[in-house]
Design an enzyme around this catalytic site. Structure first.
Site, PDB file in Angstrom:
ATOM      1  N   TYR A  74      -1.413   3.345   9.447  1.00 17.74           N
ATOM      2  CA  TYR A  74      -2.595   3.169  10.270  1.00 17.74           C
ATOM      3  C   TYR A  74      -2.595   4.065  11.513  1.00 17.74           C
ATOM      4  CZ  TYR A  74      -4.470  -0.757   7.640  1.00 17.74           C
ATOM      5  OH  TYR A  74      -5.022  -1.544   6.661  1.00 17.74           O
ATOM      6  N   LYS A 112       9.181  -3.206   1.471  1.00 16.03           N
ATOM      7  CA  LYS A 112       9.449  -2.541   0.190  1.00 16.03           C
ATOM      8  C   LYS A 112      10.675  -1.651   0.376  1.00 16.03           C
ATOM      9  CE  LYS A 112       8.062  -1.856  -4.132  1.00 16.03           C
ATOM     10  NZ  LYS A 112       8.065  -2.933  -5.141  1.00 16.03           N
ATOM     11  N   ASP A 147       5.570  -7.195  -3.087  1.00 15.77           N
ATOM     12  CA  ASP A 147       4.860  -7.587  -4.302  1.00 15.77           C
ATOM     13  C   ASP A 147       5.283  -8.982  -4.750  1.00 15.77           C
ATOM     14  OD1 ASP A 147       7.232  -6.159  -4.580  1.00 15.77           O
ATOM     15  OD2 ASP A 147       6.816  -5.525  -6.609  1.00 15.77           O
ATOM     16  N   ASP A 202      -1.991  -6.299   6.795  1.00 11.02           N
ATOM     17  CA  ASP A 202      -3.433  -6.276   6.577  1.00 11.02           C
ATOM     18  C   ASP A 202      -3.777  -6.925   5.243  1.00 11.02           C
ATOM     19  OD1 ASP A 202      -6.120  -5.747   6.788  1.00 11.02           O
ATOM     20  OD2 ASP A 202      -5.937  -3.579   6.593  1.00 11.02           O
TER      21      ASP A 202
END
Length: 318
Positions: free
Chosen positions: A78, A145, A178, A202
């Site tokens: 971002y 991740k 995930d 987000d």
């Protein structure tokens, strides 16, 4: 003013230390990528705080959801550092990456830079742990991740574990992003406070809103060391403008968050209790708060807000 982010507004927030904000759009011709992101960066609002609580009476497939998403608000992809496909800059960057790593990148690629810092990670994780203490919550879960992105998400996870070691009274664990999304859908009651880098935060914030009835039910706050801005988390809805149909709950709950931030805890609690009462009654609610097959009449934005005000008045008299 002709500006999507007027300097007068920023000066006011700096002077007062707080604001209650409505959703805004950033036109393509504005000259900035996003007025919301620019505001957060300008005021260093590094925390996006998103409570996700399911209230009785609100249509949802879940009976109980009560978790808090703490999203880092200034870093990650971002930052807006991107390189457009076909430009000299992206070609030079591709050549540099291939020479440095031996990884081949297609020439028809656009590239975004994911930047995660030690300082940014430390302060957001510390906020989440302090928030657990403030709310009397038992556990903080960090999402990442790191199994793939070892030097960005891996850094976030390493810092998170280091900071969490200072908080022996708060349980800490982590999830690959995930797996976290799957587990949130399966059993959201397993989680308490979630802390995530910007992009994952987000996405998970919106997932959390889906668990509790939609973004119309989701309040939010952007907090920094010197200022805080509270706002409904849904975007603009031009098709609803002037039609007295929009769900006002997200903004009212954001107002309750703001009251607590200002030290007006009792007032914030009273407001939330009044909103919860109206939702539980299920009479004076907007159309989006009706389940499929529920043919009871609905009301407009103004009437729902007035129903909340009536409950506040009744509670003060009692």
């Amino acid at each position: 003013t002709g500006q999507v982010l007027p300097s007068r507004s920023l000066s006011s927030i700096r002077a007062n230390g707080v604001a209650l904000k409505g959703p805004i759009e950033t036109p393509r011709e504005a000259g900035i990528r996003s007025a919301n992101i620019a505001m957060r960066r300008e005021l260093d609002l590094y925390v996006n705080l998103r409570p996700c609580r399911r209230y009785p009476g609100v249509p949802s497939v879940y009976e109980h959801v009560d978790l808090v998403v703490v999203r880092e608000n200034t870093e990650d992809v971002y930052t807006g550092v991107e390189f457009e496909v076909g430009t000299v800059e992206v070609k030079e960057l591709i050549a540099f990456i291939e020479e440095a790593t031996g990884v081949r990148i297609r020439e028809d690629s656009g590239i975004s830079v994911k930047a995660i810092s030690v300082e940014g990670s430390e302060r957001i994780v510390r906020f989440a742990l302090e928030e657990a203490r403030r709310r009397g919550r038992a556990k903080v879960t960090a999402a990442h991740k790191a199994n793939i992105m070892k030097f960005s998400d891996g850094l976030f996870l390493e810092v998170a574990r280091s900071v969490a070691a200072e908080y022996r009274d708060v349980a800490f664990d982590d999830r690959i992003i995930d797996a976290l999304c799957m587990q949130l859908v399966q059993s959201p009651e397993r989680f308490d406070i979630l802390v995530l880098p910007n992009l994952y935060g987000d996405i998970v914030s919106e997932l959390g809103a889906g668990l509790i009835g939609g973004t119309g039910m989701a309040p939010g706050g952007h907090l920094g060391n010197d200022a805080a801005v509270f706002e409904a988390t849904h975007g603009t809805a031009p098709r609803l403008a002037g039609r007295d149909r929009a769900n006002p709950v997200g903004l009212m709950l954001s107002g309750a968050m703001m009251l607590r931030h200002l030290g007006e805890t009792e007032a914030g609690d009273r407001l939330e209790e009044a909103i919860a009462g109206v939702l539980a009654d299920g009479i004076d609610v907007t159309p989006d708060l009706r389940a499929a097959g529920d043919d009871r009449p609905t009301v407009g934005t103004s009437r729902m807000a007035e129903a909340v005000a009536e409950r506040l008045r009744e509670a003060s008299v009692a």
